[in-house]
Design a protein around this motif. Structure first.
Motif, PDB file in Angstrom:
ATOM      1  N   THR A 144     -57.395 -37.372 -25.546  1.00  0.00           N
ATOM      2  CA  THR A 144     -58.184 -37.073 -24.353  1.00  0.00           C
ATOM      3  C   THR A 144     -58.729 -35.652 -24.378  1.00  0.00           C
ATOM      4  O   THR A 144     -59.890 -35.411 -24.040  1.00  0.00           O
ATOM      5  N   GLY A 145     -57.896 -34.687 -24.781  1.00  0.00           N
ATOM      6  CA  GLY A 145     -58.333 -33.297 -24.803  1.00  0.00           C
ATOM      7  C   GLY A 145     -59.513 -33.085 -25.734  1.00  0.00           C
ATOM      8  O   GLY A 145     -60.460 -32.364 -25.407  1.00  0.00           O
ATOM      9  N   LYS A 146     -59.474 -33.718 -26.910  1.00  0.00           N
ATOM     10  CA  LYS A 146     -60.578 -33.581 -27.851  1.00  0.00           C
ATOM     11  C   LYS A 146     -61.840 -34.234 -27.319  1.00  0.00           C
ATOM     12  O   LYS A 146     -62.955 -33.730 -27.533  1.00  0.00           O
ATOM     13  N   LEU A 147     -61.682 -35.350 -26.621  1.00  0.00           N
ATOM     14  CA  LEU A 147     -62.840 -36.035 -26.061  1.00  0.00           C
ATOM     15  C   LEU A 147     -63.484 -35.197 -24.963  1.00  0.00           C
ATOM     16  O   LEU A 147     -64.712 -35.050 -24.900  1.00  0.00           O
ATOM     17  N   VAL A 148     -62.663 -34.634 -24.098  1.00  0.00           N
ATOM     18  CA  VAL A 148     -63.189 -33.778 -23.026  1.00  0.00           C
ATOM     19  C   VAL A 148     -63.872 -32.542 -23.613  1.00  0.00           C
ATOM     20  O   VAL A 148     -64.870 -32.060 -23.076  1.00  0.00           O
ATOM     21  N   SER A 149     -63.350 -32.064 -24.742  1.00  0.00           N
ATOM     22  CA  SER A 149     -63.947 -30.893 -25.383  1.00  0.00           C
ATOM     23  C   SER A 149     -65.386 -31.164 -25.796  1.00  0.00           C
ATOM     24  O   SER A 149     -66.226 -30.263 -25.775  1.00  0.00           O
ATOM     25  N   ARG A 150     -65.692 -32.409 -26.155  1.00  0.00           N
ATOM     26  CA  ARG A 150     -67.067 -32.735 -26.533  1.00  0.00           C
ATOM     27  C   ARG A 150     -68.010 -32.550 -25.342  1.00  0.00           C
ATOM     28  O   ARG A 150     -69.161 -32.155 -25.505  1.00  0.00           O
ATOM     29  N   LEU A 151     -67.526 -32.870 -24.133  1.00  0.00           N
ATOM     30  CA  LEU A 151     -68.350 -32.715 -22.948  1.00  0.00           C
ATOM     31  C   LEU A 151     -68.389 -31.290 -22.439  1.00  0.00           C
ATOM     32  O   LEU A 151     -69.259 -30.927 -21.648  1.00  0.00           O
ATOM     33  N   GLN A 152     -67.435 -30.474 -22.873  1.00  0.00           N
ATOM     34  CA  GLN A 152     -67.355 -29.101 -22.380  1.00  0.00           C
ATOM     35  C   GLN A 152     -67.902 -28.132 -23.419  1.00  0.00           C
ATOM     36  O   GLN A 152     -69.053 -27.749 -23.379  1.00  0.00           O
ATOM     37  N   SER A 153     -67.072 -27.716 -24.356  1.00  0.00           N
ATOM     38  CA  SER A 153     -67.451 -26.650 -25.277  1.00  0.00           C
ATOM     39  C   SER A 153     -68.575 -27.053 -26.219  1.00  0.00           C
ATOM     40  O   SER A 153     -69.468 -26.252 -26.493  1.00  0.00           O
ATOM     41  N   ASP A 154     -68.565 -28.302 -26.715  1.00  0.00           N
ATOM     42  CA  ASP A 154     -69.609 -28.685 -27.666  1.00  0.00           C
ATOM     43  C   ASP A 154     -70.969 -28.784 -27.007  1.00  0.00           C
ATOM     44  O   ASP A 154     -71.979 -28.400 -27.597  1.00  0.00           O
ATOM     45  N   VAL A 155     -71.013 -29.306 -25.786  1.00  0.00           N
ATOM     46  CA  VAL A 155     -72.294 -29.365 -25.075  1.00  0.00           C
ATOM     47  C   VAL A 155     -72.781 -27.960 -24.752  1.00  0.00           C
ATOM     48  O   VAL A 155     -73.972 -27.652 -24.869  1.00  0.00           O
ATOM     49  N   ASN A 156     -71.863 -27.086 -24.346  1.00  0.00           N
ATOM     50  CA  ASN A 156     -72.244 -25.689 -24.093  1.00  0.00           C
ATOM     51  C   ASN A 156     -72.763 -25.029 -25.358  1.00  0.00           C
ATOM     52  O   ASN A 156     -73.741 -24.274 -25.325  1.00  0.00           O
ATOM     53  N   GLY A 157     -72.089 -25.305 -26.482  1.00  0.00           N
ATOM     54  CA  GLY A 157     -72.537 -24.737 -27.743  1.00  0.00           C
ATOM     55  C   GLY A 157     -73.901 -25.267 -28.158  1.00  0.00           C
ATOM     56  O   GLY A 157     -74.728 -24.528 -28.708  1.00  0.00           O
ATOM     57  N   ALA A 158     -74.147 -26.548 -27.872  1.00  0.00           N
ATOM     58  CA  ALA A 158     -75.430 -27.145 -28.249  1.00  0.00           C
ATOM     59  C   ALA A 158     -76.596 -26.507 -27.505  1.00  0.00           C
ATOM     60  O   ALA A 158     -77.662 -26.254 -28.078  1.00  0.00           O
ATOM     61  N   GLN A 159     -76.401 -26.221 -26.214  1.00  0.00           N
ATOM     62  CA  GLN A 159     -77.516 -25.664 -25.441  1.00  0.00           C
ATOM     63  C   GLN A 159     -77.870 -24.244 -25.881  1.00  0.00           C
ATOM     64  O   GLN A 159     -78.952 -23.750 -25.571  1.00  0.00           O
ATOM     65  N   GLN A 160     -76.968 -23.583 -26.633  1.00  0.00           N
ATOM     66  CA  GLN A 160     -77.272 -22.252 -27.134  1.00  0.00           C
ATOM     67  C   GLN A 160     -78.495 -22.264 -28.047  1.00  0.00           C
ATOM     68  O   GLN A 160     -79.200 -21.261 -28.165  1.00  0.00           O
ATOM     69  N   ALA A 161     -78.736 -23.400 -28.711  1.00  0.00           N
ATOM     70  CA  ALA A 161     -79.876 -23.480 -29.629  1.00  0.00           C
ATOM     71  C   ALA A 161     -81.193 -23.257 -28.907  1.00  0.00           C
ATOM     72  O   ALA A 161     -82.153 -22.736 -29.478  1.00  0.00           O
ATOM     73  N   PHE A 162     -81.268 -23.681 -27.639  1.00  0.00           N
ATOM     74  CA  PHE A 162     -82.518 -23.573 -26.894  1.00  0.00           C
ATOM     75  C   PHE A 162     -82.582 -22.333 -26.014  1.00  0.00           C
ATOM     76  O   PHE A 162     -83.571 -22.112 -25.337  1.00  0.00           O
ATOM     77  N   THR A 163     -81.542 -21.545 -25.975  1.00  0.00           N
ATOM     78  CA  THR A 163     -81.558 -20.368 -25.100  1.00  0.00           C
ATOM     79  C   THR A 163     -81.259 -19.106 -25.892  1.00  0.00           C
ATOM     80  O   THR A 163     -82.170 -18.438 -26.365  1.00  0.00           O
ATOM     81  N   SER A 164     -79.977 -18.777 -26.079  1.00  0.00           N
ATOM     82  CA  SER A 164     -79.648 -17.490 -26.697  1.00  0.00           C
ATOM     83  C   SER A 164     -80.088 -17.410 -28.158  1.00  0.00           C
ATOM     84  O   SER A 164     -80.582 -16.374 -28.609  1.00  0.00           O
ATOM     85  N   THR A 165     -79.928 -18.511 -28.926  1.00  0.00           N
ATOM     86  CA  THR A 165     -80.328 -18.467 -30.332  1.00  0.00           C
ATOM     87  C   THR A 165     -81.834 -18.319 -30.458  1.00  0.00           C
ATOM     88  O   THR A 165     -82.345 -17.510 -31.244  1.00  0.00           O
ATOM     89  N   LEU A 166     -82.577 -19.109 -29.672  1.00  0.00           N
ATOM     90  CA  LEU A 166     -84.027 -19.012 -29.690  1.00  0.00           C
ATOM     91  C   LEU A 166     -84.483 -17.647 -29.201  1.00  0.00           C
ATOM     92  O   LEU A 166     -85.405 -17.033 -29.753  1.00  0.00           O
ATOM     93  N   SER A 167     -83.826 -17.158 -28.163  1.00  0.00           N
ATOM     94  CA  SER A 167     -84.155 -15.834 -27.636  1.00  0.00           C
ATOM     95  C   SER A 167     -83.893 -14.760 -28.676  1.00  0.00           C
ATOM     96  O   SER A 167     -84.696 -13.838 -28.863  1.00  0.00           O
TER      97      SER A 167
END
Length: 625
Positions: A144-167
């Motif tokens: 369960t913890g690993k599954l929840v991590s996909r919705l938390q940290s991995d999704v947060n990490g993914a959005q970095q591509a369109f914001t801080s990394t692009l910036s």
């Protein structure tokens, strides 16, 4: 937000250190084919926001450099020339640029937030919806913890591509071009000298990178162990186990050792980081000193003006930061893409149970028919991901059928009881009825239709379950009941509670229907949880009931109350009852004895006793005990 707008003391050191800690692993990672293309597709709904974001970042980077060039004019053509009017004009221009930069930074942050949060919302809701459609085997195997991590940290990490990394890419690129171009125009010899010092800037990063990577891995592992200990001990069942069997001193010692390891590693990381930043600051100060030395000599000799020297030193402070950030940008991009890849890994796992094309709602009298049903639990590869499982896959073997030719019929309004030893396949039969799995061969029919040919939503409405471990959410009694029927009125809730023999208890509670039941309903006794589960079932009012050892592990008084509630629930409904206590199913219309995945006997209570077979042996054994 733009990394290129700081000086030597603010070169994004924290971000650089973070990338160094994971850089080697990220660089070696091989992305799945098509990941980048899918990432770009996620950005399409935000196209105009991304364009506005990039324009704002570009303008913001430009406005951080242009004032430095104006300072040269203010000193040389204004202060030293005694031109007050020019000083006022250029100073006003610098102030206007500062105001414009502030406004642009607000616009940049707004577009960044809209893109980032919009992407997070889109991905999280998509993953949540997808995961809920997965078969029950997915949840039984996944951590369960690993599954929840996909919705938390991995999704947060993914959005970095369109914001801080692009910036970072745009702002540092624009800043570097403007700064380097301006410095070359002002004094190309000093600029080349500054570039010669660049390798000295990169040496501390190369030296400290491997050390930080090792320390960061150690810390993440230590934190994971500490979190696992807290999660297990802080759950109701875990805390109860500690109270009954554990030793408080031992628990404290274990956790103290884990927390101490995390703290010690944190100190090592902090000191390593400080040494790294100190080295960068020293090299930056050295470069500034050399610039003042050689530039000052040039100013005395008349090769440079004072304003030019001042502008060059200011520009130097903006040169090394973007260079270091851009040198590590590939790690940023790869980190974001890896996060996307981990999200796609979940989304690409196809649900085994889906509506068939042309599926229709269930209609007709609530009969249940099993026709020569064979079933084998699916392999782990079909229902789960290795990265989500805590250990190697264990459990049902795909080579061993769990059900072997099961055939029976429950007519509308009848009660069919399933009895037999643990592991015989009784619960599996009820899971196939609700289509939590699909049969390998044969057919399961409800109301005359194969469950694979009806919609899952209508099938869910057709069947209600009460298990031996009734689950309640950490919410109020009313909210738990309305989970079965969101639009239920208070009158309907009380009617269900009355039929479930639990209304009196609710009336005695200080908060009544608004009482919070606690995690998994642990503020209630086992019998009370069962009766609330039955009330929820009655509120749903399905035509078919499945009762999976609903009175197991209850005391005599609680069992009697729950049994009365179950009798009310079964009235007028088709019921499939799994029972360990044979005394509770003596009045069933049909009793099936299940052993080894087969129905070895069937009949009424009196018929099976008279036959003197498996059922008679089980019955006599229980009553002898």
């Amino acid at each position: 937000m733009s990394a290129g707008r700081g000086g030597l003391g603010g070169m994004g050191g924290g971000r650089v250190l973070g990338r160094l800690a994971t850089g080697s692993e990220i660089r070696e990672h091989k992305l799945a084919s098509g990941t980048a293309r899918r990432v770009i597709a996620y950005g399409k709904p935000f196209t105009w926001l991304i364009v506005g974001f990039l324009v704002a970042v570009t303008l913001g980077s430009a406005l951080s450099v242009v004032p430095l060039l104006l300072f040269q004019r203010i000193i040389d053509d204004g202060v030293l020339a005694g031109n007050v009017r020019l000083i006022v004009i250029l100073s006003s221009a610098v102030a206007a640029m500062a105001l414009g930069s502030a406004l642009i930074s607000i616009l940049e942050r707004w577009t960044s937030a809209r893109i980032g949060e919009g992407l997070i919302y889109s991905m999280r809701t998509q993953i949540f919806d997808h995961v809920l459609r997965m078969p029950i085997a997915f949840f039984s195997r996944s951590h369960t913890g690993k599954l929840v991590s996909r919705l938390q940290s991995d999704v947060n990490g993914a959005q970095q591509a369109f914001t801080s990394t692009l910036s970072s890419l745009v702002s540092n690129g624009v800043t570097l071009v403007l700064v380097l171009g301006s410095m070359l125009v002002l004094s190309w010899p000093l600029t080349l000298g500054a570039l010669v010092l660049l390798p000295i800037f990169m040496i501390p990063a190369a030296m400290v990178g491997r050390r930080l990577a090792d320390l960061s891995r150690d810390r993440m592992q230590q934190q994971a162990e500490m979190s696992a200990t807290m999660t297990e001990r802080f759950s109701v069942s875990g805390a109860l186990l500690v109270k009954l069997f554990g030793d408080h001193a031992t628990e404290n010692t274990t956790f103290s050792r884990q927390a101490k390891a995390v703290a010690d590693t944190g100190v090592k990381i902090a000191m390593t980081s400080r040494v790294f930043m100190t080295a960068l600051t020293f090299v930056g100060a050295l470069a500034t000193a050399l610039f003042y030395g050689f530039g000052g000599y040039g100013a005395v000799q008349g090769d440079l003006t004072v304003g030019t020297l001042t502008a060059l030193v200011a520009l130097l402070a903006r040169l090394y930061g973007p260079l270091i950030q851009l040198s590590s940008l590939r790690v940023d991009i790869m980190t974001a893409l890896v996060s996307f890849e981990r999200v796609f890994e979940v989304l690409d796992l196809k649900p085994l149970i889906v509506d068939a094309p042309g599926a229709r709602p269930v209609s007709g009298p609530p009969s249940v028919v099993f026709r020569d049903v064979w079933f084998t639990y699916p392999d782990a590869e079909q229902v789960s991901l290795e990265s989500l499982e805590p250990t190697a896959s264990i459990g049902e073997s795909a080579n061993q059928p769990v059900l072997r030719g099961v055939t029976f019929t429950a007519e509308p309004g009848q009660t069919v009881a399933l009895v037999g030893p643990s592991g015989a396949g009784k619960t599996t039969i009820t899971h196939l009825l609700a289509r939590l799995y699909d049969v390998d061969s044969g057919a399961v029919e409800i109301a005359g239709s194969d469950v694979r040919e009806v919609t899952l939503a209508s099938l869910q409405n057709e069947i209600g379950y009460v298990t031996q471990d009734a689950h309640l959410f950490h919410d109020t009694i009313g909210a738990n009941l309305r989970y079965a029927k969101p639009g239920a009125t208070d009158e309907e809730l009380w009617a269900a509670l009355e039929s479930a023999q639990i209304a009196g208890l609710v009336r005695r509670l200080p908060d009544g229907m608004s009482t919070v039941v606690g995690e998994r309903g642990y503020r209630l006794s086992g019998g009370e949880r069962q009766r609330f589960a039955i009330a929820r079932l009655l509120l749903k009012a399905p035509p078919i009931l499945v009762l999976d050892e609903a009175t197991a592990h209850l005391d005599s008084e609680s069992e009697a109350l729950v049994q009365d509630a179950l009798d009310n629930a079964r009235e007028g409904r088709t019921s499939i009852v799994i029972a360990h206590r044979l005394s509770t199913v003596r009045h069933a219309d049909q009793i099936l004895v299940v052993e080894g995945g087969r129905v070895v006997e069937h009949g009424t209570h009196s018929e099976l006793l008279a036959a003197g077979g498996h059922y008679a042996t089980l019955y006599s054994t229980q009553f002898a005990e």
